[in-house]
Design a protein around this motif. Structure first.
Motif, PDB file in Angstrom:
ATOM      1  N   CYS A   8       0.874  -1.191   0.000  1.00 26.67           N
ATOM      2  CA  CYS A   8       0.000   0.000   0.000  1.00 26.67           C
ATOM      3  C   CYS A   8       0.901   1.228   0.000  1.00 26.67           C
ATOM      4  O   CYS A   8       2.083   1.128  -0.344  1.00 26.67           O
ATOM      5  CB  CYS A   8      -0.982  -0.020   1.171  1.00 26.67           C
ATOM      6  N   ARG A  14      -3.367  -0.608   5.451  1.00 23.05           N
ATOM      7  CA  ARG A  14      -3.967  -1.688   4.664  1.00 23.05           C
ATOM      8  C   ARG A  14      -3.064  -2.910   4.502  1.00 23.05           C
ATOM      9  O   ARG A  14      -3.483  -4.039   4.785  1.00 23.05           O
ATOM     10  CB  ARG A  14      -4.388  -1.163   3.277  1.00 23.05           C
ATOM     11  N   SER A  15      -1.839  -2.710   4.016  1.00 21.50           N
ATOM     12  CA  SER A  15      -1.012  -3.884   3.717  1.00 21.50           C
ATOM     13  C   SER A  15      -0.598  -4.691   4.951  1.00 21.50           C
ATOM     14  O   SER A  15      -0.456  -5.917   4.842  1.00 21.50           O
ATOM     15  CB  SER A  15       0.207  -3.515   2.847  1.00 21.50           C
ATOM     16  N   ALA A  18      -3.469  -6.979   5.298  1.00 23.84           N
ATOM     17  CA  ALA A  18      -3.447  -7.977   4.217  1.00 23.84           C
ATOM     18  C   ALA A  18      -2.390  -9.043   4.494  1.00 23.84           C
ATOM     19  O   ALA A  18      -2.633 -10.241   4.301  1.00 23.84           O
ATOM     20  CB  ALA A  18      -3.179  -7.281   2.885  1.00 23.84           C
ATOM     21  N   SER A  35       4.921  -7.378   3.720  1.00 29.22           N
ATOM     22  CA  SER A  35       4.252  -6.199   3.171  1.00 29.22           C
ATOM     23  C   SER A  35       5.234  -5.047   3.101  1.00 29.22           C
ATOM     24  O   SER A  35       6.279  -5.051   3.769  1.00 29.22           O
ATOM     25  CB  SER A  35       3.022  -5.829   4.001  1.00 29.22           C
ATOM     26  N   MET A  84      -2.895  -2.518  -3.127  1.00 30.97           N
ATOM     27  CA  MET A  84      -4.214  -2.206  -2.568  1.00 30.97           C
ATOM     28  C   MET A  84      -5.044  -1.303  -3.476  1.00 30.97           C
ATOM     29  O   MET A  84      -6.262  -1.398  -3.471  1.00 30.97           O
ATOM     30  CB  MET A  84      -4.069  -1.528  -1.188  1.00 30.97           C
ATOM     31  N   ASP A  85      -4.385  -0.412  -4.227  1.00 30.46           N
ATOM     32  CA  ASP A  85      -5.185   0.480  -5.087  1.00 30.46           C
ATOM     33  C   ASP A  85      -4.450   0.804  -6.381  1.00 30.46           C
ATOM     34  O   ASP A  85      -3.300   0.409  -6.581  1.00 30.46           O
ATOM     35  CB  ASP A  85      -5.644   1.740  -4.322  1.00 30.46           C
ATOM     36  N   VAL A 120      -8.907  -0.814  -2.678  1.00 26.83           N
ATOM     37  CA  VAL A 120      -9.149  -0.898  -1.235  1.00 26.83           C
ATOM     38  C   VAL A 120      -8.993   0.543  -0.748  1.00 26.83           C
ATOM     39  O   VAL A 120      -7.902   1.111  -0.850  1.00 26.83           O
ATOM     40  CB  VAL A 120      -8.128  -1.800  -0.509  1.00 26.83           C
ATOM     41  N   VAL A 134     -12.220  -2.114   5.398  1.00 26.18           N
ATOM     42  CA  VAL A 134     -10.980  -2.604   4.801  1.00 26.18           C
ATOM     43  C   VAL A 134     -10.697  -4.038   5.275  1.00 26.18           C
ATOM     44  O   VAL A 134     -10.325  -4.908   4.475  1.00 26.18           O
ATOM     45  CB  VAL A 134      -9.802  -1.659   5.150  1.00 26.18           C
ATOM     46  N   LEU A 138     -10.345  -7.291   2.799  1.00 27.84           N
ATOM     47  CA  LEU A 138      -9.079  -8.026   2.742  1.00 27.84           C
ATOM     48  C   LEU A 138      -9.247  -9.456   3.235  1.00 27.84           C
ATOM     49  O   LEU A 138      -8.576 -10.369   2.744  1.00 27.84           O
ATOM     50  CB  LEU A 138      -7.998  -7.283   3.542  1.00 27.84           C
TER      51      LEU A 138
END
Ligand code: 4NP
Length: 151
Positions: A8, A14-15, A18, A35, A84-85, A120, A134, A138
């Motif tokens: 991310c 986020r990561s 994940a 990550s 993520m995006d 995400v 989120v 995930l």
């Protein structure tokens, strides 16, 4: 060993979720998950307290993770790179050296919604609800990835 990298922007919201969510679903002897962030904003930091909280609520401990920045060497180290995006996608692809590197990079939500290229959402500036959202996205995406990797 199959190696998977979650990416991310900051590697604090986020990561890390994940990473934790995929690692708990796979055989650790066969699959290793890490990550990274595309930015250098939070290098060395632990995950955002709101990510730690939503993980804790779901019996997942991500507190041992520390943020690091994505680097070109990660293309050699990892078999799959889930971003993520779309902004993360562009940033990582811009570092790819060849088609083999590019082929490793995938939008994580395309596992759940094939070819839709959804993001995400970045929850950093939002409230706690964003982190629940989120987490759910995930959790669902990593179930699909884990099923593929475990089969
Ligand atoms: P992440 O969230 O990319 O999911 O870790 C963010 C964390 C930090 C910032 C942006 C997004 N920031 O601008 O510092």
């Amino acid at each position: 060993m199959t190696k998977v990298l979650m990416v991310c922007l900051g590697n604090i919201c986020r990561s890390p979720l994940a990473e934790g969510l995929l690692q708990e679903k796979v055989n650790a002897e066969k699959v290793q998950v890490d990550s990274a962030g595309t930015s250098n904003y939070h290098i060395g930091k632990e995950p955002d307290s709101r990510s730690i909280a939503v993980a804790n609520k779901n019996n997942l401990d991500i507190t041992q993770q520390r943020a690091r920045q994505f680097s070109v060497a990660d293309f050699d180290e990892f078999d799959y790179i889930y971003v993520m995006d779309n902004s993360n996608f562009a940033d990582v692809i811009s570092l790819a050296r060849n088609a083999e590197d590019e082929k490793k990079v995938k939008l994580i939500l395309n596992e759940l919604y094939p070819n839709e290229d959804k993001d995400v959402p970045d929850p950093y500036y939002g409230g706690d609800q964003g982190f629940d959202n989120v987490y759910k996205m995930l959790d669902e995406s990593t179930k699909i990835i884990a099923k593929k990797l475990n089969s």
